[in-house]
Scaffold this motif. Sequence first.
Motif, short mmCIF file in Angstrom:
data_model
loop_
_atom_site.label_atom_id
_atom_site.label_comp_id
_atom_site.label_asym_id
_atom_site.label_seq_id
_atom_site.Cartn_x
_atom_site.Cartn_y
_atom_site.Cartn_z
N LEU A 128 0.82 -1.21 0.00
CA LEU A 128 0.00 0.00 0.00
C LEU A 128 0.86 1.26 0.00
CD1 LEU A 128 -2.78 -1.01 2.55
CD2 LEU A 128 -3.04 -0.73 0.09
N PHE A 129 1.91 1.27 0.81
CA PHE A 129 2.79 2.44 0.87
C PHE A 129 3.42 2.73 -0.48
CE2 PHE A 129 7.32 3.69 1.40
CZ PHE A 129 7.11 5.01 1.74
N GLN A 130 3.87 1.69 -1.16
CA GLN A 130 4.51 1.88 -2.45
C GLN A 130 3.52 2.31 -3.53
OE1 GLN A 130 8.46 -0.97 -2.18
NE2 GLN A 130 6.68 -1.78 -3.24
N LEU A 131 2.34 1.68 -3.52
CA LEU A 131 1.35 1.98 -4.55
C LEU A 131 0.73 3.36 -4.36
CD1 LEU A 131 -0.54 -1.43 -4.90
CD2 LEU A 131 1.36 -0.54 -6.26
N VAL A 132 0.42 3.70 -3.11
CA VAL A 132 -0.27 4.95 -2.84
C VAL A 132 0.69 6.13 -2.69
CG1 VAL A 132 -1.84 6.13 -1.23
CG2 VAL A 132 -2.17 3.72 -1.75
N GLY A 133 1.87 5.87 -2.12
CA GLY A 133 2.80 6.96 -1.86
C GLY A 133 3.93 7.09 -2.86
N VAL A 134 4.72 6.04 -3.00
CA VAL A 134 5.94 6.12 -3.82
C VAL A 134 5.63 6.20 -5.31
CG1 VAL A 134 8.10 4.97 -4.40
CG2 VAL A 134 7.24 4.88 -2.05
N THR A 135 4.78 5.30 -5.80
CA THR A 135 4.53 5.23 -7.24
C THR A 135 3.97 6.53 -7.81
OG1 THR A 135 4.20 2.84 -7.19
CG2 THR A 135 3.28 4.02 -9.07
N PRO A 136 2.90 7.11 -7.25
CA PRO A 136 2.41 8.37 -7.82
C PRO A 136 3.44 9.48 -7.83
CG PRO A 136 0.78 7.42 -6.33
CD PRO A 136 2.05 6.64 -6.15
N VAL A 137 4.25 9.59 -6.77
CA VAL A 137 5.27 10.63 -6.71
C VAL A 137 6.33 10.42 -7.79
CG1 VAL A 137 7.15 11.59 -5.32
CG2 VAL A 137 4.94 11.10 -4.26
#
Length: 306
Positions: A128-137
């Motif tokens: 969730l952290f990677q999909l919601v936070g890292v990827t969009p950024v």
Amino acid sequence: MQGVLTGFAVIAVVIGVGYVIGRRGHLGENGREVLTKLAFHVASPALLFTTLARADLSVIFSSRLLVTAMSTAVAAGVFVAVGAGRHWGVGRTTIGALCSSYVNSGNLGIPIAVYVLGDASLVAPVLLFQLVGVTPVALTILDLSGEGEKGPLRRRLLAPLRNPIAVGSLAGVAVSAAGLRLPGPVLDPLTLIGNMSVPAVLLAFGISLCGSTMPGRGPDRHLVLLSVALKSVGQPLVAWTLATSVFGLHGAQLLDVVVTSALPAAQNLFTYASSYAVGERLARDSILLSTVASVPVLVVVASVLG
């Protein structure tokens, strides 16, 4: 140990099939490009939407996730700092930072979580952290750096809303946050399409190995070696230090955060690099070498902390 070896064996077989397909030309000259576009524009957004739409967002708020987020930031930050100093460019530096910190929490993390940690849901916070936070950024940075001054500011700022990966992720989060339960006729076709994502990414990665030189050579070798060192050694070491010294984690919780941090770079990073036509060899070589390097690292971690 079985979970580590099983997870890597599954990935190796599918990549090997892709390599054979590429060598024999079964998908033609544009096979890799078609698979990459399929994964990026169709299958991956569907997978991310269905995964996040059914996820429990409360798992985001935990000390273990804080360890993951901080270790990710440290590993990516070191690469960005070096890249800025060496003038590697925004695109390549972004891809390299992802390869240094973005773990394979999906197709490799899940089987390892099952066999090593005993619970597949333990990778959910990282996912969730990677999909919601890292990827969009990261994709926003790639969007903005790619368009540069070619479009008006408003168009560049709205670039993430046109990115299928970001749209799929954010839509899934919205559905989960609203507490909606999608009916089968809506969710099942999306699930079926999303199931193509991981095989398509791995097959495209295998095809890309055809005719390629040994990894870790060429003009990007310094970037590759730095990203692999950060991913395979730096990030799990930072996670262990934070978990023990700052958050006081021990036992199963400590094993959880260190194992997830020691996972190699995710294969979908190659899809991102290919889609934006930047750092493709960097992503391919970093993923391959970090996957190989993570095997002994994960074995040691599981033996010492397990």
